[in-house]
Scaffold this active site. Sequence first.
Site, short mmCIF file in Angstrom:
data_model
loop_
_atom_site.label_atom_id
_atom_site.label_comp_id
_atom_site.label_asym_id
_atom_site.label_seq_id
_atom_site.Cartn_x
_atom_site.Cartn_y
_atom_site.Cartn_z
N SER A 192 5.67 2.71 -2.13
CA SER A 192 6.51 1.61 -2.58
C SER A 192 5.77 0.72 -3.58
CB SER A 192 6.93 0.77 -1.37
OG SER A 192 8.01 -0.07 -1.69
N PRO A 193 6.48 0.12 -4.54
CA PRO A 193 5.83 -0.84 -5.44
C PRO A 193 5.19 -1.98 -4.65
CG PRO A 193 8.04 -0.29 -6.22
CD PRO A 193 7.92 0.28 -4.84
N GLN B 44 7.98 0.39 -12.34
CA GLN B 44 9.02 -0.59 -12.02
C GLN B 44 8.92 -1.74 -13.03
OE1 GLN B 44 8.81 -3.58 -8.74
NE2 GLN B 44 10.40 -2.31 -7.79
N TYR C 271 13.80 -12.28 -8.48
CA TYR C 271 13.28 -12.32 -9.84
C TYR C 271 14.45 -12.44 -10.82
CZ TYR C 271 8.98 -11.05 -7.45
OH TYR C 271 7.90 -11.04 -6.60
N ARG D 220 16.31 -1.29 -8.07
CA ARG D 220 16.05 -1.94 -6.79
C ARG D 220 16.91 -3.19 -6.69
NH1 ARG D 220 10.57 -3.13 -3.31
NH2 ARG D 220 10.91 -0.93 -2.91
N ARG E 267 2.89 -0.90 3.33
CA ARG E 267 1.69 -1.20 4.12
C ARG E 267 1.04 0.03 4.75
NH1 ARG E 267 3.33 -7.09 6.80
NH2 ARG E 267 3.68 -8.11 4.80
#
Length: 763
Positions: free
Chosen positions: A409-410, A488, A570, A618, A712
């Site tokens: 994952s980013p 991304q 964002y 996303r 993680r």
Amino acid sequence: MARVPRVAVIGGGPGGLYAAALLKRLDPAREITVWERNTPDDTFGFGVVLSDETLGGIEHADPVVHRALQAEFVRWDTIDIVHRGRTLTSGGHGFAALGRRRLLEILHERCASLGVRLRFRTEAPPAAQLATAYDLVIAADGVHSLTRAAHAEVFAPTITTHRCRYVWLAADFALDAFRFETAETEHGVMQLHGYPYANGAGGARSTVIVEMREEVWRAAGFEDLDERQSAERCAKIFADALGGRPLRANASSWTAFRTVVNDRWSHGNTVLIGDAAHTAHFSIGSGTKLAVEDALALAACIEERPELPDALAAYESERRPVVESTQRAAAASLRWFEELATYTDQPPRQFAFGLLTRSRRVTHDNLRLRDPAFSRAVERDFGCPPGTPPMFTPFRLRGLTLRNRVVVSPMDMYSAVDGVPGDFHLVHLGARALGGAGLVMTEMVCVSPEGRITPGCAGLYSREQGDGWRRVTDFVHTRSPGTAIGVQLGHAGRKGATRVMWEGMDEPLPVGGWPLVAASPLPYRPGVSEVPHQLDRRQLDTIREQFTAAARRAQRSGFDLLELHCAHGYLLSGFLSPLTNRRTDAYGGSLTARLRFPLEVFDAIRADWPDDRPMTVRISATDWAPGGTTPEDAVEIARAFVAHGADAIDVSTGQVVADERPEFGRSYQTPFADLIRNTLSVPVIAVGAISSWDDVNSLLLAGRTDLCALARPHLHDPQWTLHAAGAQGYEGPAAPWPLPYRAGSRPPPAGRADDPKPRLTLR
């Protein structure tokens, strides 16, 4: 032992009665009174299911009750799932049930034998009044608890009413399995949950629960039917399941399930147990179980602690994590049934597997132990070659074939200098590529200096940055052939100009900041964050061009896939959410208008991005805040991007507003990916506390996602995918060890862990 010589119990359900019996057994001198407003013979619902774990606790605490229950139980271990006329059976599950009335009779008898005073047909005095006359007041007065309502300012309850109507009924025969049957009617989808609870000398009986969405219930006319008519109508709809036999009611009213959560469970010497303290949806059979376990824990804590306040605190501390875990599982199960109509077109075995694993407590791995044949059939239907776990099957997006379903994952690393990725990024992303994932994603790469979150964020707005990324992609493609790498692209918007995470996440830069821009002039953290400037038409055009320029650099840098970041508050996410977009022009107002600018950016990038390379988007599928993006909105947002050419939707949640209240837990964001995938039949990437290979396999087989993105776990173990392959005994082409690392594909021998056991004992 806490001194509680006089105990009042409000409510004569299983939890209240069992608490009374246990406390009396622990101290026969106690004076204990139970108030129950109904008669001893009154009961609502029909059968109850108890787990082996709960029964073990009862056996240890009160063998008399345990023996009485054991004599009454109906036991079975199979689940039948009927999907469009086809019955699929899964075994090895293990259930024990008995009639609710018989359970209450056993507890009445036990209380009476111990000297507990039972006051039937008597409304209990208010808890505040009892608290002055008794040393302990146990409020076991159910989901509609008057005690909880009277002291709401202390208990601080949150009560959520859900979207389905359901009714408890009974059939006078014993089903031979736990049965789930779906009826697809002209009004919508209806669901039957059924299980046996009696099969002895007193007769054979089964509980039957019929459930459907509120709008289906209304359209079908149940709102206008009385109890008898409802039972007759349900029996007709589910005639095959019932063998044409009737259903029987008992104060069986249609209701909507309510989830009860309390911030506190005690107030002075008054304590909540069972449904008064918490509820969990009936589809995981937990209500009576939780109430009985509450009683066990409360009695134990009172026995162990010398002071009542300490005992009540210990009770809540012990039970709350267990209850919250159960409520999370119940919420996942509840949502599955609420969205049942989105699953009915699935292949039969996938539908059945999804139902069995809906709460996330049953997984692919433990289902393989319970019913290996069923699990193998599900794997075959999914397309797993022999010996290949689901996560190691390939997946194609446009011209890109991913060798497995694992995505790194980013993750923002905040380690770039002037936006240039350096040695850290080469090692970080290179290590994860060598670790076996099918797709490795960069962090959010910013399209301009003003689009950065922090000074340490990477960019793609200069040639030097493009060269830095080319170094990374060349390493991945050369040293880990078969691994794809994606970029991304995003713009921080109002969440920019902050410190790096370990210096204070979302804290504004004390010096060296830059002006912020956003859809609307609303700060992320009012009173802390800078107020952003609302973008005008010229600035929107400039930012769109910055995105397309970054995409062209990404193409030259050798990325295999591009993801547009429209999540987490964002810039582009800020246009989508009604909480952050208050514009009155063509870019604000309706969801269609809020989508306009993100779609303009997407279209501009797609026009330049190579046709054979996929693009994903996303999104935040919920803002976790009142008035924000809803799951229904998320479906429409996904629909719009797919219509414009998105190849998959990366479904995240939240981080849009600072006062969000996420429902954290294992795989907690995956239901939103599930909803989008099965509503729109589009590929999705699931994210959010997916931490085990078993979870990945389970999500894939159930049709909840196509790819799983893990963050993680890959920070903890860069070789997570390769180690997952080893744990499952897989050595195929979807998880090849790099040649220099092959000697480490098996754990090295460990030191001696145990001393040898003696063979002889000399006397």
